[in-house]
Scaffold this motif. Structure first.
Motif, mmCIF file in Angstrom:
data_model
loop_
_atom_site.group_PDB
_atom_site.id
_atom_site.type_symbol
_atom_site.label_atom_id
_atom_site.label_comp_id
_atom_site.label_asym_id
_atom_site.label_seq_id
_atom_site.Cartn_x
_atom_site.Cartn_y
_atom_site.Cartn_z
ATOM 1 N N VAL A 1 13.165 -2.952 -4.711
ATOM 2 C CA VAL A 1 12.272 -2.396 -3.690
ATOM 3 C C VAL A 1 11.011 -1.815 -4.323
ATOM 4 N N LEU A 2 11.166 -1.144 -5.450
ATOM 5 C CA LEU A 2 10.006 -0.544 -6.109
ATOM 6 C C LEU A 2 9.014 -1.599 -6.574
ATOM 7 N N TYR A 3 9.509 -2.714 -7.124
ATOM 8 C CA TYR A 3 8.593 -3.765 -7.571
ATOM 9 C C TYR A 3 7.871 -4.417 -6.397
ATOM 10 N N LEU A 4 8.538 -4.554 -5.259
ATOM 11 C CA LEU A 4 7.877 -5.097 -4.074
ATOM 12 C C LEU A 4 6.775 -4.156 -3.578
ATOM 13 N N LEU A 5 7.067 -2.863 -3.559
ATOM 14 C CA LEU A 5 6.058 -1.890 -3.137
ATOM 15 C C LEU A 5 4.872 -1.876 -4.098
ATOM 16 N N ASP A 6 5.147 -1.971 -5.391
ATOM 17 C CA ASP A 6 4.074 -2.006 -6.392
ATOM 18 C C ASP A 6 3.165 -3.208 -6.149
ATOM 19 N N GLY A 7 3.757 -4.361 -5.857
ATOM 20 C CA GLY A 7 2.955 -5.552 -5.575
ATOM 21 C C GLY A 7 2.033 -5.359 -4.384
ATOM 22 N N LEU A 8 2.506 -4.667 -3.363
ATOM 23 C CA LEU A 8 1.676 -4.422 -2.182
ATOM 24 C C LEU A 8 0.463 -3.558 -2.512
ATOM 25 N N THR A 9 0.607 -2.612 -3.443
ATOM 26 C CA THR A 9 -0.534 -1.757 -3.772
ATOM 27 C C THR A 9 -1.640 -2.539 -4.464
ATOM 28 N N PHE A 10 -1.287 -3.568 -5.237
ATOM 29 C CA PHE A 10 -2.317 -4.414 -5.846
ATOM 30 C C PHE A 10 -3.079 -5.190 -4.775
ATOM 31 N N LEU A 11 -2.354 -5.625 -3.738
ATOM 32 C CA LEU A 11 -3.036 -6.285 -2.625
ATOM 33 C C LEU A 11 -4.006 -5.320 -1.944
ATOM 34 N N GLY A 12 -3.595 -4.056 -1.784
ATOM 35 C CA GLY A 12 -4.478 -3.061 -1.178
ATOM 36 C C GLY A 12 -5.734 -2.828 -1.990
ATOM 37 N N PHE A 13 -5.597 -2.758 -3.310
ATOM 38 C CA PHE A 13 -6.759 -2.565 -4.179
ATOM 39 C C PHE A 13 -7.691 -3.772 -4.076
ATOM 40 N N ALA A 14 -7.114 -4.978 -4.030
ATOM 41 C CA ALA A 14 -7.938 -6.178 -3.898
ATOM 42 C C ALA A 14 -8.748 -6.142 -2.607
ATOM 43 N N ALA A 15 -8.129 -5.681 -1.513
ATOM 44 C CA ALA A 15 -8.846 -5.584 -0.237
ATOM 45 C C ALA A 15 -10.001 -4.596 -0.331
#
Length: 426
Positions: free
Chosen positions: A174-188
């Motif tokens: 779960v933590l690795y999935l959440l971490d991946g989402l934050t990179f998407l947020g930074f890209a946006a």
């Protein structure tokens, strides 16, 4: 207090810079969720051999080393913004896929993707900030960026320390999935910046192999890169690999100790960064970096002693040791990237930043490989000797570095280059 400090402390930075910092903070929280645990996740949750995990982490550095030169050229051709977005997207996918790793082959493949995104993110980011702010503010803004980064890492680390359980792989997934989402947020967020952000006018005819030859002919840059490589190999490169392995494998402490240790590291950075910025202002960068190396040597000594003690005092020394390491980071973070930028001619700044990032990636090859091989084969005492000794050797070399820098490059004279704002050239 200087005008530069007034602008920083009163929050009167350009809105574009503040928006960029929001992305940094977001992805830092995500990284904090997973940063202390990659070694433990692969070795204890996925049951990969300790020495193999060291090679996996070293492989991440190899990927960065091979691909970073292309990143530098693309930054100078296209601007930092599109390169940074691409890097963040790749790292988002790779980080999310870490949650599904089960085998050695899968670990090499997925961490390779993470390494590619990470290796490209740093030179693009390092080139972005100097193009967003005036030269007089660079050290302060880089330091503030680093403080925000570590504040986010600390928040994420504290949260993850309360959730992870080696016996429950799902908690790590779960933590690795959440971490991946934050990179998407930074890209946006980066995509929302003005299109010209991080881009400068360039002579494209010079951005060929001749550009790399011109950069590599810079003897001062070569000396800085090699000296900093030694410092990073026995500094940063040991935190995620050697430190984690020493705590779990040698000191035989529970994995939860890593959470408070990394939180203490972050607290030291967040609490000490502004003080450090005032300390380094007007001082020779070479001496500041030497002081950083000496502090890291003390840090590793405390960690080494902790491995010889009973559980309670061992935990205390591990936490204190990584906090002391954080104080050294507050000296390194505002100085090294600005030094590399001040060595660079404007048309090759991306190239120089890529080489600066390559010192990190080479260190991330050497550091985990050294730690994994030594600790994995029962040579923890030798790991302590080479880590402390390497840090001290770097301190000696850095003290001598000032003889090869101009006063402006060494931070005791006003730089000749000024950067006006988003999209402006040097």
């Amino acid at each position: 207090m200087s005008t530069a400090w007034d602008r920083l402390l009163l929050g009167r930075l350009d809105p574009v810079v503040r928006r960029y910092f929001l992305g940094v903070a977001l992805t830092a929280v995500g990284s904090g969720l997973t940063l202390p645990f990659l070694f433990v996740y692969l070795a204890k949750v996925r049951d990969l051999p300790t020495a193999t995990v060291g090679l996996v982490l070293a492989g991440m550095g190899v990927v960065g080393l091979v691909t970073t030169p292309l990143c530098g050229a693309l930054v100078d051709r296209l601007g930092a913004r599109p390169v940074l977005v691409g890097a963040l997207l790749v790292e988002a996918v790779g980080t999310a896929l870490l949650s599904q790793v089960q085998t050695v082959r899968g670990a090499f493949l997925v961490t390779g993707a993470v390494a590619l995104g990470h290796a490209w993110m740093w030179p693009a980011s390092s080139s972005m900030i100097p193009r967003l702010v005036p030269a007089a503010l660079r050290e302060h803004v880089v330091g503030l960026n680093f403080m925000l980064l570590n504040a986010g890492l600390g928040v994420g680390g504290l949260v993850s320390a309360t959730l992870v359980d080696v016996g429950r792989p799902r908690t790590f997934e779960v933590l690795y999935l959440l971490d991946g989402l934050t990179f998407l947020g930074f890209a946006a967020i980066v995509l929302s910046l003005p299109p010209a952000t991080g881009r400068v006018p360039v002579d494209r005819d010079r951005l060929t192999l001749a550009g790399w030859r011109e950069m590599l002919a810079d003897a001062t840059l070569r000396r800085v890169a090699l000296t900093v490589l030694l410092l990073l190999t026995f500094g940063y490169a040991q935190v995620e690999s050697g430190f984690a392995a020493y705590v779990v494998e040698v000191a035989d402490l529970p994995v939860w100790v890593l959470g408070p240790a990394f939180a203490a590291n972050t607290a030291a950075i967040v609490g000490g960064q502004m003080v450090a910025l005032r300390v380094v202002r007007g001082r020779r960068r070479s001496r500041v970096l030497a002081a950083c190396a000496a502090v890291w040597a003390v840090s590793w000594t405390l960690v080494a002693v902790g491995g010889l003690l009973a559980t309670a005092p061992a935990v205390v020394l591990m936490v204190v040791g990584l906090a002391v390491f954080g104080l050294g980071e507050t000296l390194f973070s505002p100085v090294h990237p600005v030094l590399v930028n001040d060595l660079a001619p404007g048309h090759l700044r991306g190239h120089y930043d890529a080489l600066g990032s390559s010192t990190w990636t080479v260190a991330m090859v050497l550091g985990p490989a050294i730690a994994g091989l030594l600790i994995g084969h029962g040579l923890a005492a030798l790991w302590v000797v080479v880590t402390v000794g390497g840090s001290l050797a770097a301190a000696v070399l850095l003290l001598d570095l000032h003889r090869h820098l101009t006063d402006a490059q060494d931070g005791v004279a006003a730089p000749s280059v000024r950067v006006g704002g988003p999209g402006s050239g040097p």
